[in-house]
Design an enzyme around this catalytic site. Structure first.
Site: not given
Ligand code: OAD
Length: 256
Positions: A73, A104, A107, A122, A151, A154, A193, A219
């Site tokens: 990644r 969150q 990248d 995050h 590491c 260690c 989401s 959505e």
């Molecule tokens: P999700 O994958 O849960 O949600 C992505 C959201 O982006 C969804 O609601 C999609 O509808 C929306 N989406 C997709 N493409 C889009 C676009 N072009 N424009 C606007 N919206 C779009 O991702 P996160 O909510 O970021 O945590 O997830 C939260 C956390 O869950 C992440 O930070 C990660 C994961 O587990 C860790 O890694 C700690």
């Protein structure tokens, strides 16, 4: 750039008067750059189980699998560039007296676009450190991992600097984010989401503290019901129009 998006007059008025705006981004903000989201059909968690990849126990159980996934990644991000959503959020820094960007995302694309005060909730997948002694890994992770990367100081297993399931968020950052959500006039929830807490709770804090809450998403999310305005569409299309609206209404405000 298109401007044919219908924003309400109320949003225009709120942006014109806002002294403090908070934008909170999730994976959807980077989707148009080609970074997979987590919960969409093609998202990471539709292909992998978080328990296999995003816990300390998984690292100990299968270090090569976990390290390879994060190294891939991180290395793939080297050829990925910010999109108009990231770029518009850079412009917004200039528009409002106070603008906080809370993400969150791990990248680093907001920083690459040029945003200067990004609050990472995050972590950041481009940083790695030792899970035993905490020292930073200075050299990049290799593309191909055949034996566990350890590491140099260690011998502990190297892990990405991201918050895994069951771990607490960087306390200073979440405290700052909650304070900003409580104090802002307009809260923008972009491409998330809204199911992962405490990040998902920021919109609730902002709304209950009187901010005008706007969701930008392809959505309605789990937080759609508490939003004052829903902007349904890709963030890379909505954000440039929103930044343009903000500039226009604030210019008009200055003249009057
Ligand atoms: P999700 O994958 O849960 O949600 C992505 C959201 O982006 C969804 O609601 C999609 O509808 C929306 N989406 C997709 N493409 C889009 C676009 N072009 N424009 C606007 N919206 C779009 O991702 P996160 O909510 O970021 O945590 O997830 C939260 C956390 O869950 C992440 O930070 C990660 C994961 O587990 C860790 O890694 C700690």
């Amino acid at each position: 750039m298109t401007t044919s998006i219908d924003f309400t007059d109320e949003l225009g008025r709120r942006l014109a008067a806002a002294k403090h705006v908070v934008a909170s981004t999730g994976a959807g903000a980077s989707a148009e750059s080609g970074v997979p989201t987590f919960r969409d059909l093609e998202g990471y968690w539709s292909r992998y189980s978080p328990e296999e990849l995003a816990t300390q126990a998984a690292l100990v159980r299968n270090p090569i699998l976990v390290q390879s996934w994060y190294a891939e990644r991180a290395n793939r991000l080297k050829s990925i560039v910010p999109n108009p959503c990231h770029n518009s959020l850079v412009e917004m820094e200039e528009i409002f007296p106070r603008f906080d960007l809370i993400t969150q995302n791990v990248d680093n694309l907001h920083q690459e676009a040029g945003s200067t005060n990004v609050v990472e909730l995050h972590g950041n997948v481009r940083r790695f450190y030792c899970s035993e002694c905490g020292s930073d890994r200075k050299n990049a992770m290799p593309d191909e991992i055949e034996t566990a990367v350890c590491c140099e100081a260690c011998g502990g297993l190297i892990r990405p600097d991201v918050v895994w399931f069951g771990e607490i968020l960087p306390q200073e950052n979440i405290r700052y984010a909650c304070e900003a959500a409580r104090a802002c006039d307009v809260f923008l929830s972009i491409g998330t989401s809204s199911v992962v807490y405490p990040a998902a709770g920021l919109a609730e804090i902002a709304g209950s503290s009187g901010a005008f809450c706007v969701e930008v998403n392809i959505e309605g999310s789990a937080a759609a019901a508490i939003m004052d305005e829903l902007c349904i569409g890709p963030a890379g299309r909505i954000l440039p129009a929103l930044a343009k609206l903000a500039k226009t209404v604030r210019r008009a405000n200055t003249k009057s």
